[in-house]
Write a protein that holds these residues in place. Structure first.
Motif, mmCIF file in Angstrom:
data_model
loop_
_atom_site.group_PDB
_atom_site.id
_atom_site.type_symbol
_atom_site.label_atom_id
_atom_site.label_comp_id
_atom_site.label_asym_id
_atom_site.label_seq_id
_atom_site.Cartn_x
_atom_site.Cartn_y
_atom_site.Cartn_z
ATOM 1 N N ARG A 157 0.767 -1.308 0.054
ATOM 2 C CA ARG A 157 -0.087 -0.100 -0.264
ATOM 3 C C ARG A 157 0.909 1.185 0.007
ATOM 4 N N GLU A 198 -8.788 2.178 -0.408
ATOM 5 C CA GLU A 198 -8.665 0.330 -0.429
ATOM 6 C C GLU A 198 -9.908 0.040 -0.338
ATOM 7 N N GLU A 218 -10.562 -3.986 2.723
ATOM 8 C CA GLU A 218 -9.253 -3.725 3.030
ATOM 9 C C GLU A 218 -8.964 -4.986 3.928
ATOM 10 N N ALA A 263 -6.497 -10.193 2.824
ATOM 11 C CA ALA A 263 -5.119 -8.862 2.933
ATOM 12 C C ALA A 263 -4.115 -9.313 2.115
ATOM 13 N N VAL A 268 -4.326 -6.417 -2.263
ATOM 14 C CA VAL A 268 -4.810 -5.323 -2.126
ATOM 15 C C VAL A 268 -5.659 -4.664 -3.403
#
Ligand code: HXC
Length: 527
Positions: free
Chosen positions: A297, A311, A314, A318, A321
């Motif tokens: 990120r 996002e 989120e 995970a 992304v």
């Protein structure tokens, strides 16, 4: 003017005033919803009422309400004596960030926001408006589900909503906000929409409630544990955005609305960057050791304008992304392996998450930038039995099918099926760039050495040293971007600091991209 005329005018004015007062009184009654007590109960639970929610979400003074005076027409179980102002749902049009939208909000204070025939008609009418006007539809759900007293009419109402959700899919953005119970069949409208927003302690989504579970299975479970906001954000993936309060949720909706187009024939509005000279330190984020994790990120945030990254999902899956951001003012979508979680592998959930997101972006003309750094698909019995073949195929299907501009940057590892799946040239990517640290191979050098040099390693006087030597040999031969570049699978090997320039140029030159697919009714994606 004659005396008669002025007398008539005075009478008309009086009559208009009387009728206006009557209208205002009627409106007041409707706005009271299920009455003061029910409103207080709603507030005590930390929930706004339906109209407060709409006003908090929309731009100031833009909400116009329709069908305030709709009446239910049920007659059984004492319903003929029951008044239900607005039939438990508020509908209308307004604006968010200056964009027109259609909206409905269920009013839990009126018969628990339960859905009867006229309640459903109000919803389907505003959905039809949204489709005709080609603007987003937002549904705020707060309801006990099908109105039990109305029987099959309630079920009919749901079916008509689901049909419209399906027809609108990929044409206009559909947003669901769960701000209370969303029980039984009611959950399927949100599930058919594009984005589901939930709020901690307030949202509750489930097919069968705790009472039924207790009766049928003999198990005790709270509504929160069964289908609260965290459950759907972290475990099931039903929710796309999680917030701690209704107001936080509305802020997320506004940011999303600002990033997506109104409909499938438009581009999202451009917002010039506030800080066009934002510092861009991508080369400091990604460690060159392929085993060292980092937060992808940070790479995305370094590429996008200001703090425009939003996002999606989120908290679920995970290891990948996905989200939207702006580059030079225009909306761009990102799909990126996340080395911080499970080394960024693809698995059942991350394939579902990325596959669906890619299809959204393709439907709404949003270019996709893919950042690649993964060791492949996750091995193991659990994954195989959970259907990683069927689920893993979704991402292949979604990238292959998509005709929006598709750009990949291979940052480090791109091994095996993971390399192919992550928008490779072979799935018809438009531009594939690779950093000098990229390793494009069938598998990691350690695994590869064990397979192809097994005999030499086993027979060596020092197997450990021999294994190390063979790993190095494999790395030098294949774990680099140049073998792929020599075949044209990678278009350019670029310096990390050139990444933004290459992506922005690729998007710019793709702005008129036109690509056709074979004529068919529709494909059969691995659902
Ligand atoms: C009619 C309903 C209702 C419903 C709630 N109410 N749900 N009326 N039909 N489905 C009414 C209550 O009778 C009550 O009316 C008022 O709304 C407030 O409800 P309470 O129970 O007092 O509120 P609360 O304690 O907060 O509990 C909320 C709740 C609970 C958890 C949602 O009401 C509940 O469990 N409702 C039923 C949920 C459910 O099983 N729905 C599935 C229906 S079947 P008064 O007059 O007392 O204020 C279904 C299938 C559809 O949806 C399939 C489509 C494909």
């Amino acid at each position: 003017m004659s005396l008669l005329d002025s007398k008539n005018n005075a009478l008309t004015a009086m009559s208009l005033k009387r009728k206006t007062l009557e209208l205002l009184k009627k409106r007041e009654q409707v706005i009271l919803g299920g009455g003061e007590k029910a409103m207080q109960k709603q507030a005590a639970l930390g929930k706004m009422n339906a109209r407060e929610r709409i006003l908090a979400l929309l731009d100031k003074d833009t909400f116009h309400e329709y069908d305030m005076f709709i009446e239910h027409d049920a007659r059984d179980f004492g319903m003929d004596k029951k008044s239900m102002p607005g039939d438990g749902v508020v509908t209308g049009t307004g604006k968010i960030m200056g964009k027109p939208i259609c909206i409905y909000a269920q009013d839990f204070t009126v018969a628990g926001g339960s859905l009867g025939l006229m309640h459903a008609r109000k919803i389907t009418k505003i959905m039809d408006h949204a489709m005709k006007m080609r603007v987003p539809i937002i549904g705020i759900n707060d309801s006990g589900g099908a109105r039990v007293q109305e029987g099959v009419n309630s079920l009919a109402g749901y079916g008509e909503i689901f049909y419209r959700n399906t027809m609108a899919s990929g044409v206009i953005p559909q947003i669901s906000v769960i701000l209370g119970p969303c029980a039984g069949g009611a959950v399927y409208s949100p599930a058919l929409t594009d984005f589901v927003f939930v709020v901690n302690n307030i949202s509750k989504m489930f097919i069968t409630g705790p009472e039924v579970i207790k009766t049928v299975l003999g198990e005790e479970i709270s509504m929160e544990e069964l289908g609260g906001a965290k459950v759907h954000s972290v475990i099931t993936g039903n929710a796309h955005f999680y917030a701690e309060s209704e107001l936080e949720s509305f802020a997320q909706i506004k940011k999303l609305i600002s990033l997506i187009p109104w409909n499938n024939s438009r581009k999202a509005l451009a917002f010039p960057p506030k800080n066009p000279n934002k510092e861009y330190k991508i080369e400091n984020i990604v460690p060159s050791d392929p085993k060292e994790p980092y937060d992808v990120r940070d790479v995305i945030k370094s590429l996008v304008d200001d703090d425009s990254f939003l996002e999606v999902q989120e908290l679920w899956a995970a290891n990948i992304v996905v989200g939207f951001g702006r580059m030079n003012g225009d909306t761009v979508a990102f799909v990126a392996n996340q080395p911080l979680v499970l080394a960024g592998v693809l698995d059942v959930d991350s394939s579902d998450k990325a596959g669906r997101f890619i299809r959204y972006c393709d439907a709404f003309n949003i270019p996709i930038v893919t950042l690649v750094d993964l060791p492949g698909y996750l091995p193991g019995v659990d994954q195989e039995h959970a259907g990683v073949i069927r689920h893993g195929a979704k991402i292949l299907y979604a990238y292959s099918e998509a005709t929006v501009p598709k750009i990949s940057v291979i940052l480090r590892k791109a091994y095996g099926g993971g390399y192919i799946a992550m928008n490779s040239r072979h799935l018809n990517a438009d531009f594939v760039f690779a950093w000098p640290t990229a390793e494009i191979a069938v598998m990691g050098p350690e695994g590869a050495a064990n397979i192809i040099f097994r005999k030499e390693i086993m027979e060596a006087a020092d197997p450990v040293a021999m294994r190390e030597e063979k790993i190095q040999e494999y790395k030098e031969k294949f774990a680099n971007p140049y073998v792929a570049a020599a075949k044209g699978y990678v278009d350019s090997v670029i310096e990390p600091k050139e990444t933004k320039k290459f992506i922005m140029h690729a998007i710019e030159v793709s702005s008129n991209k036109t690509e056709f697919r074979p004529a068919k009714k529709h494909g059969i994606p691995p659902f």
